[in-house]
Design a protein around this motif. Sequence first.
Motif, PDB file in Angstrom:
ATOM      1  N   LYS A  50       0.926  -4.614  18.135  1.00 10.43           N
ATOM      2  CA  LYS A  50      -0.233  -4.527  17.922  1.00 10.43           C
ATOM      3  C   LYS A  50      -0.256  -4.189  16.636  1.00 10.43           C
ATOM      4  O   LYS A  50      -0.007  -3.015  15.901  1.00 10.43           O
ATOM      5  N   LEU A  51      -0.388  -5.254  15.480  1.00 11.68           N
ATOM      6  CA  LEU A  51      -0.392  -4.929  14.068  1.00 11.68           C
ATOM      7  C   LEU A  51      -1.489  -3.945  13.408  1.00 11.68           C
ATOM      8  O   LEU A  51      -2.637  -3.789  13.958  1.00 11.68           O
ATOM      9  N   ASN A  52      -0.855  -3.213  12.532  1.00 13.28           N
ATOM     10  CA  ASN A  52      -2.098  -2.374  11.813  1.00 13.28           C
ATOM     11  C   ASN A  52      -1.319  -1.780  10.531  1.00 13.28           C
ATOM     12  O   ASN A  52      -0.478  -1.199  10.361  1.00 13.28           O
ATOM     13  N   VAL A  53      -2.085  -2.186   9.326  1.00 15.34           N
ATOM     14  CA  VAL A  53      -1.509  -2.003   7.825  1.00 15.34           C
ATOM     15  C   VAL A  53      -3.045  -1.948   7.243  1.00 15.34           C
ATOM     16  O   VAL A  53      -3.512  -3.002   7.100  1.00 15.34           O
ATOM     17  N   LYS A  54      -3.410  -0.712   6.650  1.00 15.65           N
ATOM     18  CA  LYS A  54      -4.466  -0.549   6.133  1.00 15.65           C
ATOM     19  C   LYS A  54      -4.176   0.017   4.608  1.00 15.65           C
ATOM     20  O   LYS A  54      -5.141  -0.163   3.909  1.00 15.65           O
ATOM     21  N   ASN A  55      -2.957   0.587   4.361  1.00 14.03           N
ATOM     22  CA  ASN A  55      -2.646   0.883   2.995  1.00 14.03           C
ATOM     23  C   ASN A  55      -1.214   0.808   2.817  1.00 14.03           C
ATOM     24  O   ASN A  55      -0.463   0.446   3.721  1.00 14.03           O
ATOM     25  N   GLU A  56      -0.676   1.161   1.661  1.00 17.36           N
ATOM     26  CA  GLU A  56       0.698   1.156   1.367  1.00 17.36           C
ATOM     27  C   GLU A  56       1.496   2.363   1.905  1.00 17.36           C
ATOM     28  O   GLU A  56       2.533   2.237   1.668  1.00 17.36           O
ATOM     29  N   THR A  57       0.557   3.420   2.292  1.00 15.99           N
ATOM     30  CA  THR A  57       1.664   4.694   2.387  1.00 15.99           C
ATOM     31  C   THR A  57       1.475   5.279   3.771  1.00 15.99           C
ATOM     32  O   THR A  57       2.187   6.185   4.135  1.00 15.99           O
ATOM     33  N   SER A  58       0.642   4.929   4.591  1.00 15.37           N
ATOM     34  CA  SER A  58       0.578   5.589   6.032  1.00 15.37           C
ATOM     35  C   SER A  58       2.018   5.652   6.706  1.00 15.37           C
ATOM     36  O   SER A  58       2.823   4.665   6.219  1.00 15.37           O
ATOM     37  N   ARG A  59       2.193   6.584   7.618  1.00 14.33           N
ATOM     38  CA  ARG A  59       3.535   6.522   8.283  1.00 14.33           C
ATOM     39  C   ARG A  59       3.817   5.056   8.939  1.00 14.33           C
ATOM     40  O   ARG A  59       2.990   4.682   9.748  1.00 14.33           O
ATOM     41  N   GLU A  99      -5.211  11.498 -14.405  1.00 13.87           N
ATOM     42  CA  GLU A  99      -3.930  12.332 -14.002  1.00 13.87           C
ATOM     43  C   GLU A  99      -3.302  12.150 -12.779  1.00 13.87           C
ATOM     44  O   GLU A  99      -2.121  12.864 -12.350  1.00 13.87           O
ATOM     45  N   ASN A 100      -3.619  11.045 -12.150  1.00 18.44           N
ATOM     46  CA  ASN A 100      -3.025  10.612 -10.626  1.00 18.44           C
ATOM     47  C   ASN A 100      -2.028   9.651 -10.791  1.00 18.44           C
ATOM     48  O   ASN A 100      -1.364   8.956  -9.872  1.00 18.44           O
ATOM     49  N   LEU A 101      -1.822   9.190 -12.192  1.00 22.20           N
ATOM     50  CA  LEU A 101      -1.028   8.064 -12.682  1.00 22.20           C
ATOM     51  C   LEU A 101       0.262   8.346 -13.088  1.00 22.20           C
ATOM     52  O   LEU A 101       0.270   9.120 -14.089  1.00 22.20           O
ATOM     53  N   PHE A 102       1.486   7.678 -12.631  1.00 25.53           N
ATOM     54  CA  PHE A 102       2.448   7.731 -13.210  1.00 25.53           C
ATOM     55  C   PHE A 102       2.701   6.141 -14.403  1.00 25.53           C
ATOM     56  O   PHE A 102       2.742   5.323 -13.718  1.00 25.53           O
ATOM     57  N   HIS A 103       2.570   6.525 -15.505  1.00 26.44           N
ATOM     58  CA  HIS A 103       2.576   5.448 -16.486  1.00 26.44           C
ATOM     59  C   HIS A 103       4.106   5.004 -16.849  1.00 26.44           C
ATOM     60  O   HIS A 103       5.003   5.842 -17.325  1.00 26.44           O
ATOM     61  N   ILE A 104       4.512   3.912 -16.563  1.00 28.89           N
ATOM     62  CA  ILE A 104       5.777   3.262 -16.844  1.00 28.89           C
ATOM     63  C   ILE A 104       5.842   2.646 -18.159  1.00 28.89           C
ATOM     64  O   ILE A 104       5.125   2.007 -18.657  1.00 28.89           O
ATOM     65  N   GLU A 105       6.936   2.604 -18.771  1.00 32.66           N
ATOM     66  CA  GLU A 105       7.307   1.835 -20.028  1.00 32.66           C
ATOM     67  C   GLU A 105       7.803   0.237 -19.717  1.00 32.66           C
ATOM     68  O   GLU A 105       8.114   0.027 -18.700  1.00 32.66           O
ATOM     69  N   ARG A 106       7.866  -0.411 -20.916  1.00 30.02           N
ATOM     70  CA  ARG A 106       8.200  -1.788 -20.537  1.00 30.02           C
ATOM     71  C   ARG A 106       9.671  -1.970 -19.958  1.00 30.02           C
ATOM     72  O   ARG A 106       9.874  -2.726 -19.180  1.00 30.02           O
ATOM     73  N   GLU A 107      10.659  -0.937 -20.517  1.00 28.89           N
ATOM     74  CA  GLU A 107      11.778  -1.282 -20.135  1.00 28.89           C
ATOM     75  C   GLU A 107      11.791  -0.832 -18.454  1.00 28.89           C
ATOM     76  O   GLU A 107      12.755  -1.286 -17.561  1.00 28.89           O
ATOM     77  N   GLU A 108      11.217   0.353 -18.221  1.00 23.39           N
ATOM     78  CA  GLU A 108      11.069   0.827 -16.771  1.00 23.39           C
ATOM     79  C   GLU A 108      10.500  -0.307 -15.933  1.00 23.39           C
ATOM     80  O   GLU A 108      10.999  -0.428 -14.768  1.00 23.39           O
ATOM     81  N   MET A 109       9.489  -0.953 -16.393  1.00 27.70           N
ATOM     82  CA  MET A 109       8.702  -2.130 -15.679  1.00 27.70           C
ATOM     83  C   MET A 109      10.088  -3.433 -15.577  1.00 27.70           C
ATOM     84  O   MET A 109      10.095  -3.708 -14.197  1.00 27.70           O
ATOM     85  N   TYR A 110      10.634  -3.453 -16.336  1.00 29.74           N
ATOM     86  CA  TYR A 110      11.710  -4.444 -16.189  1.00 29.74           C
ATOM     87  C   TYR A 110      12.822  -4.156 -15.112  1.00 29.74           C
ATOM     88  O   TYR A 110      13.269  -4.806 -14.515  1.00 29.74           O
ATOM     89  N   HIS A 111      13.020  -2.630 -15.045  1.00 35.13           N
ATOM     90  CA  HIS A 111      14.041  -2.272 -13.939  1.00 35.13           C
ATOM     91  C   HIS A 111      13.296  -1.958 -12.452  1.00 35.13           C
ATOM     92  O   HIS A 111      13.871  -1.522 -11.481  1.00 35.13           O
ATOM     93  N   MET A 112      11.770  -2.287 -12.596  1.00 39.60           N
ATOM     94  CA  MET A 112      11.058  -2.470 -11.309  1.00 39.60           C
ATOM     95  C   MET A 112      10.770  -0.809 -10.916  1.00 39.60           C
ATOM     96  O   MET A 112      10.657  -0.742  -9.663  1.00 39.60           O
ATOM     97  N   ILE A 167      -1.437   9.568  -1.210  1.00 42.40           N
ATOM     98  CA  ILE A 167      -2.946   9.357  -0.857  1.00 42.40           C
ATOM     99  C   ILE A 167      -3.915   9.014  -1.758  1.00 42.40           C
ATOM    100  O   ILE A 167      -4.865   8.325  -1.732  1.00 42.40           O
ATOM    101  N   ASP A 168      -3.227   9.557  -3.107  1.00 43.78           N
ATOM    102  CA  ASP A 168      -4.359   9.250  -4.235  1.00 43.78           C
ATOM    103  C   ASP A 168      -3.688   9.172  -5.651  1.00 43.78           C
ATOM    104  O   ASP A 168      -4.296   9.062  -6.683  1.00 43.78           O
ATOM    105  N   LYS A 169      -2.212   8.784  -5.530  1.00 45.09           N
ATOM    106  CA  LYS A 169      -1.697   8.450  -6.640  1.00 45.09           C
ATOM    107  C   LYS A 169      -1.209   7.091  -6.659  1.00 45.09           C
ATOM    108  O   LYS A 169      -1.215   6.447  -5.920  1.00 45.09           O
ATOM    109  N   ALA A 170      -0.675   6.476  -8.160  1.00 46.30           N
ATOM    110  CA  ALA A 170      -0.087   5.455  -8.314  1.00 46.30           C
ATOM    111  C   ALA A 170       0.591   5.385  -9.340  1.00 46.30           C
ATOM    112  O   ALA A 170       0.690   6.429 -10.701  1.00 46.30           O
TER     113      ALA A 170
END
Length: 304
Positions: free
Chosen positions: A3-12, A234-247, A208-211
């Motif tokens: 019974k498929l169920n996915v509504k977001n990226e983070t629920s259990r 205030e809920n965002l973690f900003h990554i740099e170009r080299e960090e984006m490259y490392h995913m 629940i509210d960060k990215a």
Amino acid sequence: MLKLNVKNETSRLRTVVLGTAQSNGPTPTKEEAYDPKSLEHIIAGTYPIEKDMVNEMEAFNNVFKKYDVQVFRPEVIEDYNQIFTRDIGFVIEDKFIKANILPDRDRELDAIKYVLDQISPQNIVSAPDEIHFEGGDVMLWNDYIFIGTYKRPDYSNYITARTNQLGVDFIKELFPNKIVKSFDLVKSKTEPRDNALHLDCCFQPVGIDKAIIYKGGFYDEREYQYLVDLFGVENLFHIEREEMYHMFSNVFSIAPDVVVSEKNFTRLNNWLRDNSFTVEEIPYAEIAKQEGLLRCSTLPLIRD
């Protein structure tokens, strides 16, 4: 039946398809590279070897076991890359949507047929060939569906452009009650530091509210600003170009407070802990050389 169920990226997380690096095949030639990061490592002679990638995926699998998650693995196709199951399909609510992927990757869907056979046929959706999308570009956040795309007229020239406007429109029609927002991503065929292969290469919700977000991955600054306004700076973690490259943005959530992350992502992992997350650190740097990481290797089927 599942019974498929996915509504977001983070629920259990309860049930997931995790890719496999078994019988991954020889190192591709330069001509066979799907993305600039793989190409970079093919040329440098540092392309990952199967044994190392199998070990990394086993570490990931062990985290799932620890949290009592049901794990399916693809049937092994000899000499074939089956690591990135996120590309071959994705679940939105109770629908499994088959991705229209690069044509020579169709066999990857066949390798999870035994899983699809456990899903009610009316909940499996296919799209016509001209409609393109891959799971890495589709990000769920409750009432929202965020979709990475490439909107410029030279779309067909880019092997790194994986989701087109027709794909966005198809999802909109399928889920009329959702707010579907598309993001034009920066693409490069030659420089992996300037190539957001999928949306999850430059953005992903956690908790629940960060990215996690990389401003330089968005072609249109207004679309980046939309997410800043929605989540709050205030809920965002900003990554740099080299960090984006490392995913750095390609981590994976098992629960709202549990994130699986690469062990070398020190700055990110500290931020997550500072924000009360449990961080399950595993080695994944070899797989990352193929421009994919933890989220790319998973296809969640059931979350609470």
